[in-house]
Every structure is written in C-alpha cells, then in structure tokens.
Scaffold this motif. Structure first.
Motif, PDB file in Angstrom:
ATOM      1  N   ALA A  51      42.877  33.951  41.330  1.00  0.00           N
ATOM      2  CA  ALA A  51      42.679  34.064  42.527  1.00  0.00           C
ATOM      3  C   ALA A  51      43.319  33.180  43.423  1.00  0.00           C
ATOM      4  O   ALA A  51      43.649  33.267  44.647  1.00  0.00           O
ATOM      5  N   GLU A  52      43.585  31.876  42.855  1.00  0.00           N
ATOM      6  CA  GLU A  52      44.301  30.804  43.611  1.00  0.00           C
ATOM      7  C   GLU A  52      45.847  31.209  43.875  1.00  0.00           C
ATOM      8  O   GLU A  52      46.455  31.897  43.208  1.00  0.00           O
ATOM      9  N   PHE A 121      46.912  40.563  52.080  1.00  0.00           N
ATOM     10  CA  PHE A 121      47.216  39.462  52.353  1.00  0.00           C
ATOM     11  C   PHE A 121      46.059  38.761  52.698  1.00  0.00           C
ATOM     12  O   PHE A 121      45.575  37.773  52.132  1.00  0.00           O
ATOM     13  N   ILE A 122      45.347  39.423  53.605  1.00  0.00           N
ATOM     14  CA  ILE A 122      44.048  38.709  54.071  1.00  0.00           C
ATOM     15  C   ILE A 122      43.050  38.740  52.781  1.00  0.00           C
ATOM     16  O   ILE A 122      42.470  37.583  52.654  1.00  0.00           O
ATOM     17  N   GLN A 123      43.007  39.517  51.983  1.00  0.00           N
ATOM     18  CA  GLN A 123      42.296  39.635  50.763  1.00  0.00           C
ATOM     19  C   GLN A 123      42.835  38.663  49.906  1.00  0.00           C
ATOM     20  O   GLN A 123      41.745  37.733  49.238  1.00  0.00           O
ATOM     21  N   TRP A 124      43.972  38.345  49.757  1.00  0.00           N
ATOM     22  CA  TRP A 124      44.515  37.240  48.566  1.00  0.00           C
ATOM     23  C   TRP A 124      44.020  36.063  49.312  1.00  0.00           C
ATOM     24  O   TRP A 124      43.478  35.289  48.297  1.00  0.00           O
ATOM     25  N   ASN A 130      37.577  31.545  48.182  1.00  0.00           N
ATOM     26  CA  ASN A 130      36.524  31.669  47.235  1.00  0.00           C
ATOM     27  C   ASN A 130      36.634  30.874  46.168  1.00  0.00           C
ATOM     28  O   ASN A 130      35.664  30.143  45.634  1.00  0.00           O
ATOM     29  N   ALA A 131      37.767  31.023  45.482  1.00  0.00           N
ATOM     30  CA  ALA A 131      37.979  30.398  44.412  1.00  0.00           C
ATOM     31  C   ALA A 131      38.059  28.913  44.361  1.00  0.00           C
ATOM     32  O   ALA A 131      37.707  28.010  43.448  1.00  0.00           O
TER      33      ALA A 131
END
Length: 157
Positions: A51-52, A121-124, A130-131
């Motif tokens: 996720a990073e 991109f917002i989700q990324w 979060n990560a």
C-alpha cells in the motif's frame, strides 16, 4: 574505439548486436535518459502487494531506485507521474531481445498505460496513509493530482 561504459557507445554501434536504432530508442530510452523527459515530476511508484507509495522528486530519484531494483520489479508495479499518466514498470531484461545483448546493463522499462483516475489515486493515498499508521484516512481527500502528490510527500517526511 575504446569504451569503458555502455552509455558512451553510440547507438549506431549497438546495431551490430542485431538491434535497430529505432527499436533501441523506442524500447529502453531510459538507459540513455531520453524516456525520462516524458515523465512529469514529481512521480510515485506503487509496488505490487504494497500500500506504500514511493515519492520521486525527479529523474535522479527514479534512476537511483531503478538501478537498485532493476531486476526486482514485477509486471504489476507502476509509476504515476504528476499529470496522472500511469506507466507499467518492466524489470530489466523482461523484453525478449535483451537475450541477444551481452554488453547491455538495462534499466527497467516504463510502458505508458491508461491515465489513473483521480478517484483511484485518492484510494492509493488513503491506503498509503493507513499503511504509515495514520488514522481517519477515509476522510483524507483532495481535488487535484498535485495536492495528492504533496500529501504523499508530506507523509513520507
């Protein structure tokens, strides 16, 4: 002609290895620096299974990352530039014609893909935050790619 570095060798001389100049210049111009002019910096790298996001300020950051990880990228790894253009990162040597070249030390190839929608991109960025241990990431939002890039940069500082 004595050459100590493959980058010092003119492209015309590489054609003796059964590579046309056109195929070389279209395939892995990043080895000579030409493909990097298409990328709008800063950029991000998203590695498969993570996720990073890796923040790249400029082409030098990409070249450092690419040299360290040249054979370790997977087909699912991506680079996203600040204009939203997405590139698939192919590990060095992933293209079949490299087998004919014994003197080439290639960098990963960046293949243009479809642009990344802002919503994705917002989700990324939310997953990245979060990560890193940030809370309330579902409230994290922005209106432009440049704002999202700045958020990733600030999270990584």
């Amino acid at each position: 002609m004595e050459v100590s570095n493959i980058n010092d060798l003119p492209i015309e001389n590489l054609s003796t290895k059964k590579l046309s100049t056109e195929k070389l210049s279209n395939h892995d111009m990043s080895q000579r620096g030409d493909a990097l002019t298409a990328i709008h910096w800063p950029a991000l790298v998203k590695l498969a299974g993570s996720a990073e996001l890796l923040y790249l300020s400029n082409a030098d950051d990409w070249l450092a990352l690419a040299r360290l990880n040249r054979a370790h990228f997977t087909e699912a790894d991506q680079l996203l530039d600040s204009q939203g253009q997405r590139y698939q990162i192919l590990a060095a040597g992933a293209e079949p014609f490299y087998a004919e070249i014994d003197v080439w030390d290639p960098l990963p190839t960046l293949l243009p893909q479809t642009p990344l929608p802002l919503e994705e991109f917002i989700q990324w960025v939310q997953h990245h935050a979060n990560a890193l241990g940030n809370c309330c990431v579902t409230k994290l939002s922005f209106n432009t790619l440049s704002q999202g890039m700045e958020i990733v940069r600030s999270l990584n500082d």
